[in-house]
Design a protein around this motif. Structure first.
Motif, PDB file in Angstrom:
ATOM      1  N   ASP A  73       0.815  -1.216   0.000  1.00 30.14           N
ATOM      2  CA  ASP A  73       0.000   0.000   0.000  1.00 30.14           C
ATOM      3  C   ASP A  73       0.848   1.265   0.000  1.00 30.14           C
ATOM      4  OD1 ASP A  73      -2.469  -1.298  -0.095  1.00 30.14           O
ATOM      5  OD2 ASP A  73      -2.528  -1.565   2.071  1.00 30.14           O
ATOM      6  N   ALA A  74       2.116   1.134  -0.381  1.00 30.42           N
ATOM      7  CA  ALA A  74       2.999   2.303  -0.415  1.00 30.42           C
ATOM      8  C   ALA A  74       2.458   3.387  -1.351  1.00 30.42           C
ATOM      9  CB  ALA A  74       4.406   1.891  -0.833  1.00 30.42           C
ATOM     10  N   ALA A  75       1.842   2.974  -2.464  1.00 27.09           N
ATOM     11  CA  ALA A  75       1.328   3.952  -3.425  1.00 27.09           C
ATOM     12  C   ALA A  75       0.256   4.837  -2.803  1.00 27.09           C
ATOM     13  CB  ALA A  75       0.782   3.241  -4.661  1.00 27.09           C
ATOM     14  N   PHE A  76      -0.539   4.265  -1.892  1.00 27.74           N
ATOM     15  CA  PHE A  76      -1.572   5.064  -1.231  1.00 27.74           C
ATOM     16  C   PHE A  76      -0.951   6.098  -0.301  1.00 27.74           C
ATOM     17  CE2 PHE A  76      -4.157   5.776   2.568  1.00 27.74           C
ATOM     18  CZ  PHE A  76      -5.256   6.379   2.001  1.00 27.74           C
ATOM     19  N   PHE A  77       0.068   5.695   0.461  1.00 26.78           N
ATOM     20  CA  PHE A  77       0.654   6.592   1.459  1.00 26.78           C
ATOM     21  C   PHE A  77       1.654   7.577   0.862  1.00 26.78           C
ATOM     22  CE2 PHE A  77      -0.861   3.222   4.264  1.00 26.78           C
ATOM     23  CZ  PHE A  77      -1.341   3.939   5.351  1.00 26.78           C
TER      24      PHE A  77
END
Length: 250
Positions: free
Chosen positions: A214-218
């Motif tokens: 979920d790095a892309a979200f954060f």
């Protein structure tokens, strides 16, 4: 030297093929047979296995006839490390957390780093001075939060992650679904930013490394300079493997 790193999860295996210290190939497979195909094609001299899903002995046994060198089954409590492990209970420490810490120490030698690994759980871990893993925090990941609201209440629906992870999430939800999304997603961002603020107050030169599914979200939602390193665990496993080989050969 060609090496292979295997990060074994509950549903898939992420692998990394290294030539010296350069990551040449990475992908996801699901079965031991597929891992064997990667080994036969890449022909690594050495392999390291790390699993959050259980023992690695069966995986290692499959590889022994294919790999001429070391097959390292990474265990945080006993595998030689290039950094100091300051965790009070290393036997309970997740292999992914410690591997990411080794990767951070390699990328930022001599400097403080905080790893934000946003996956099934959101883990924030501190590497002191590029040489000592100190531990950190573990909280439910985004999907677990959505699931918990549905599972432990009578009427709240289960929601999936939004398809566009870069789109804004309204702060004020005007129906039940948008209110849940605001609470889960905006709440998680506020939580992680709050943790970052506290660490930065103690360590002003702290560098933040962001990894996980979920790095892309954060990425665009966290405060301050953020280094996005999707393959941080694989990089750390590679450094552990190299260190172990050197340790054995001494």
């Amino acid at each position: 030297m060609l090496t292979l790193t295997l990060d074994i999860g509950n549903t898939f295996v992420k692998y990394g093929c290294f030539e010296a210290d350069v990551l040449r190939e990475t992908a996801i497979v699901q079965t031991r047979e597929q891992v064997g195909e990667v080994v036969e094609r890449w022909k690594p001299a050495h392999v390291i296995l790390a699993s959050v899903a259980g023992p690695t002995d069966i995986w290692a046994a499959d590889l022994r006839s294919l790999v001429s060198g070391q097959i390292v089954e990474f265990r945080p409590a006993s595998t030689p490390l290039p950094i100091r492990n300051g965790y009070a209970t290393p036997q309970t420490l997740g292999v992914d957390r410690l591997a990411a810490a080794v990767g951070a120490a390699w990328l930022r030698p001599g400097r403080d780093s905080l790893i934000v690994d946003a996956g099934t759980a959101i883990k924030c871990d501190w590497v002191e001075g590029g040489h000592t893993f100190r531990g950190g925090s573990i909280a439910p990941g985004l999907r677990l939060r959505f699931q918990a609201l549905h599972t432990f209440t009578g009427r709240l629906p289960y929601l999936e992650m939004p398809p566009d992870l870069t789109a804004g999430i309204p702060l004020t939800g005007n129906d039940t679904e948008s209110a849940i999304r605001s609470g889960v997603l905006n709440g998680a961002v506020a939580e992680v930013n709050g943790i970052l603020d506290q660490y930065r107050a103690q360590r002003p030169a702290l560098g933040v490394l962001l990894a996980g599914g979920d790095a892309a979200f954060f990425q665009s939602r966290l405060k301050g300079p953020i280094f996005v390193i999707p393959e941080l665990v694989l990089l750390g496993l590679h450094r552990i493997l190299v260190h172990t080989i050197d340790y054995v050969e001494e």
